[in-house]
Enzyme design. Structure first.
Site, PDB file in Angstrom:
ATOM      1  N   LYS A  14      -0.918  -7.144  33.341  1.00 21.71           N
ATOM      2  CA  LYS A  14      -2.159  -6.970  34.100  1.00 21.71           C
ATOM      3  C   LYS A  14      -2.984  -8.257  34.116  1.00 21.71           C
ATOM      4  O   LYS A  14      -3.436  -8.702  35.169  1.00 21.71           O
ATOM      5  CB  LYS A  14      -3.009  -5.829  33.506  1.00 21.71           C
ATOM      6  N   ARG A  89      -9.637   3.204  30.783  1.00 17.01           N
ATOM      7  CA  ARG A  89      -8.538   3.549  29.878  1.00 17.01           C
ATOM      8  C   ARG A  89      -8.583   5.012  29.462  1.00 17.01           C
ATOM      9  O   ARG A  89      -7.703   5.455  28.723  1.00 17.01           O
ATOM     10  CB  ARG A  89      -8.616   2.688  28.620  1.00 17.01           C
ATOM     11  N   ARG A 128       3.372 -13.270  23.150  1.00 16.22           N
ATOM     12  CA  ARG A 128       2.204 -13.659  23.960  1.00 16.22           C
ATOM     13  C   ARG A 128       1.349 -14.732  23.279  1.00 16.22           C
ATOM     14  O   ARG A 128       1.004 -14.628  22.112  1.00 16.22           O
ATOM     15  CB  ARG A 128       1.338 -12.424  24.235  1.00 16.22           C
ATOM     16  N   ARG A 161      -3.307 -13.497  19.633  1.00 10.53           N
ATOM     17  CA  ARG A 161      -4.425 -12.592  19.406  1.00 10.53           C
ATOM     18  C   ARG A 161      -4.325 -11.909  18.041  1.00 10.53           C
ATOM     19  O   ARG A 161      -3.239 -11.561  17.599  1.00 10.53           O
ATOM     20  CB  ARG A 161      -4.449 -11.525  20.511  1.00 10.53           C
ATOM     21  N   ARG A 172      -1.193   0.353  19.924  1.00 11.53           N
ATOM     22  CA  ARG A 172      -1.781   0.213  21.268  1.00 11.53           C
ATOM     23  C   ARG A 172      -0.923   0.899  22.318  1.00 11.53           C
ATOM     24  O   ARG A 172      -1.440   1.512  23.250  1.00 11.53           O
ATOM     25  CB  ARG A 172      -1.969  -1.271  21.624  1.00 11.53           C
TER      26      ARG A 172
HETATM   27  P1  ADP Z   1      -1.461  -7.107  29.807  1.00 14.23           P
HETATM   28  O1  ADP Z   1      -2.694  -7.799  30.336  1.00 14.23           O
HETATM   29  O2  ADP Z   1      -0.990  -6.026  30.734  1.00 14.23           O
HETATM   30  O3  ADP Z   1      -1.591  -6.640  28.395  1.00 14.23           O
HETATM   31  P2  ADP Z   1      -0.321  -9.798  29.844  1.00 14.23           P
HETATM   32  O4  ADP Z   1      -0.646 -10.271  31.227  1.00 14.23           O
HETATM   33  O5  ADP Z   1      -1.149 -10.298  28.731  1.00 14.23           O
HETATM   34  O6  ADP Z   1      -0.282  -8.171  29.827  1.00 14.23           O
HETATM   35  O7  ADP Z   1       1.215 -10.120  29.593  1.00 14.23           O
HETATM   36  C1  ADP Z   1       1.840  -9.835  28.326  1.00 14.23           C
HETATM   37  C2  ADP Z   1       2.898 -10.906  28.036  1.00 14.23           C
HETATM   38  O8  ADP Z   1       4.007 -10.752  28.935  1.00 14.23           O
HETATM   39  C3  ADP Z   1       2.413 -12.337  28.196  1.00 14.23           C
HETATM   40  O9  ADP Z   1       3.006 -13.107  27.172  1.00 14.23           O
HETATM   41  C4  ADP Z   1       2.934 -12.749  29.577  1.00 14.23           C
HETATM   42  O10 ADP Z   1       3.178 -14.147  29.647  1.00 14.23           O
HETATM   43  C5  ADP Z   1       4.227 -11.950  29.685  1.00 14.23           C
HETATM   44  N1  ADP Z   1       4.531 -11.509  31.062  1.00 14.23           N
HETATM   45  C6  ADP Z   1       3.657 -11.033  31.986  1.00 14.23           C
HETATM   46  N2  ADP Z   1       4.302 -10.690  33.128  1.00 14.23           N
HETATM   47  C7  ADP Z   1       5.626 -10.946  32.914  1.00 14.23           C
HETATM   48  C8  ADP Z   1       6.818 -10.801  33.719  1.00 14.23           C
HETATM   49  N3  ADP Z   1       6.768 -10.325  34.976  1.00 14.23           N
HETATM   50  N4  ADP Z   1       7.992 -11.165  33.164  1.00 14.23           N
HETATM   51  C9  ADP Z   1       8.030 -11.650  31.889  1.00 14.23           C
HETATM   52  N5  ADP Z   1       6.966 -11.814  31.087  1.00 14.23           N
HETATM   53  C10 ADP Z   1       5.765 -11.469  31.589  1.00 14.23           C
HETATM   54  P1  AMP Z   2      -6.663  -5.661  26.032  1.00 10.62           P
HETATM   55  O1  AMP Z   2      -7.162  -7.069  26.066  1.00 10.62           O
HETATM   56  O2  AMP Z   2      -6.819  -4.964  27.368  1.00 10.62           O
HETATM   57  O3  AMP Z   2      -5.258  -5.573  25.495  1.00 10.62           O
HETATM   58  O4  AMP Z   2      -7.609  -4.861  25.033  1.00 10.62           O
HETATM   59  C1  AMP Z   2      -7.692  -5.213  23.658  1.00 10.62           C
HETATM   60  C2  AMP Z   2      -8.455  -4.147  22.892  1.00 10.62           C
HETATM   61  O5  AMP Z   2      -9.814  -4.079  23.363  1.00 10.62           O
HETATM   62  C3  AMP Z   2      -7.922  -2.714  23.025  1.00 10.62           C
HETATM   63  O6  AMP Z   2      -6.877  -2.446  22.120  1.00 10.62           O
HETATM   64  C4  AMP Z   2      -9.193  -1.901  22.717  1.00 10.62           C
HETATM   65  O7  AMP Z   2      -9.474  -1.865  21.323  1.00 10.62           O
HETATM   66  C5  AMP Z   2     -10.284  -2.733  23.372  1.00 10.62           C
HETATM   67  N1  AMP Z   2     -10.477  -2.335  24.791  1.00 10.62           N
HETATM   68  C6  AMP Z   2     -10.246  -3.089  25.903  1.00 10.62           C
HETATM   69  N2  AMP Z   2     -10.550  -2.402  27.012  1.00 10.62           N
HETATM   70  C7  AMP Z   2     -10.978  -1.180  26.616  1.00 10.62           C
HETATM   71  C8  AMP Z   2     -11.407  -0.011  27.293  1.00 10.62           C
HETATM   72  N3  AMP Z   2     -11.456   0.049  28.653  1.00 10.62           N
HETATM   73  N4  AMP Z   2     -11.782   1.066  26.542  1.00 10.62           N
HETATM   74  C9  AMP Z   2     -11.746   1.025  25.213  1.00 10.62           C
HETATM   75  N5  AMP Z   2     -11.331  -0.030  24.512  1.00 10.62           N
HETATM   76  C10 AMP Z   2     -10.945  -1.132  25.190  1.00 10.62           C
END
Ligand code: ADP
Ligand code: AMP
Ligand code: ZN
Length: 217
Positions: A14, A89, A128, A161, A172
């Site tokens: 995302k 969420r 990541r 992170r 998660r």
């Molecule tokens: P989210 O925001 O949904 O938690 P991220 O955008 O942070 O996901 O992506 C999670 C990990 O997967 C990152 O390390 C990113 O570089 C990798 N990633 C994202 N999209 C792809 C894809 N289409 N193919 C392979 N790796 C990906």
């Molecule tokens: P994310 O960066 O989206 O992976 O979110 C990291 C963490 O932030 C999650 O595991 C939750 O603890 C908190 N968080 C982010 N967005 C929300 C949401 N919409 N509602 C509740 N907690 C959230």
């Protein structure tokens, strides 16, 4: 005017997609996770409260999250549209979003669901790396930076992170299935959910997303 909610499990891509889409569509990304992390860094009261939940992989309470989004949404750059990433969420958050947009005479127009198998989600989270300056995400194997540990865009230092430990990642993903996945039917019933195959290359997912959005515009 385009209000977009990106859905998908933790690690679905995302954030990766939203960062590119905001340039393409010229509307901002609201990533609640990024907003909480900004509050952690600045050691605000909100950050202190959020930390306990985030470190455990649990959701921050709805009221707190919704209040933060309300504040962000009231800023002028959100008047032409927004890409929501990681919000809503829960069903309660989705109802609150619909009410907030309703007050602006707006609504959610499309909910692209970036679908990725849970086993792949874990591999994505495990590799990541995030830029400490611009928040862009990389992956050690799937999307490495040109120079290890350094952001391609601005030379910022990459970090892993705090909540990307194996245990928290698993929690998660469970929390996603328990509390967030019910939103898929919520938006499907409204006729605005569009499924996107998230197991393709980052570039192909972006193409499919843009096409889905253009189709409804
Ligand atoms: P989210 O925001 O949904 O938690 P991220 O955008 O942070 O996901 O992506 C999670 C990990 O997967 C990152 O390390 C990113 O570089 C990798 N990633 C994202 N999209 C792809 C894809 N289409 N193919 C392979 N790796 C990906
Ligand atoms: P994310 O960066 O989206 O992976 O979110 C990291 C963490 O932030 C999650 O595991 C939750 O603890 C908190 N968080 C982010 N967005 C929300 C949401 N919409 N509602 C509740 N907690 C959230
Ligand atoms: Zn950067």
């Amino acid at each position: 005017m385009m209000y977009i909610v990106l859905m998908g499990g933790p690690g679905a891509g995302k954030g990766t997609q939203a960062k590119q889409l905001q340039k393409e569509l010229n509307i901002p990304q609201i990533a609640t996770g990024d907003l909480f992390r900004e509050n952690l860094r600045n050691e605000t009261e909100l950050g202190k409260l959020a930390r306990t939940y985030m470190d455990a992989g649990e959701l921050v309470p709805d009221e707190v999250t919704v209040a933060m989004v309300k504040d962000r949404l009231s800023q002028p750059d959100c008047a032409q549209g927004v890409i929501f990433d990681g919000f809503p969420r829960t069903i309660a958050q989705a109802d609150a979003l619909s009410a907030l947009l309703g007050e602006m005479g707006e609504q959610v127009h499309i909910v692209p669901y970036i679908h990725v198998d849970p086993a792949i989600l874990l591999k994505r989270l495990a590799g990541r790396w995030t830029c400490s300056t611009c928040g862009r995400v990389y992956h050690a194997l799937f999307n490495p930076p040109q120079q290890s540990g350094i952001c391609d865009l601005d030379g910022g230092t990459l970090y892993q992170r705090d909540d990307d430990t194996e245990e928290t990642q698993k929690r998660r993903i469970d929390v996603y299935f328990e509390q967030t996945a019910p939103l898929l039917d919520y938006y499907r019933d409204k006729g605005i959910l569009v499924e996107i195959n998230g197991e393709q290359s980052i570039a192909q997912v972006q193409k499919d997303l843009i096409q889905a959005i253009r189709n409804i515009a």
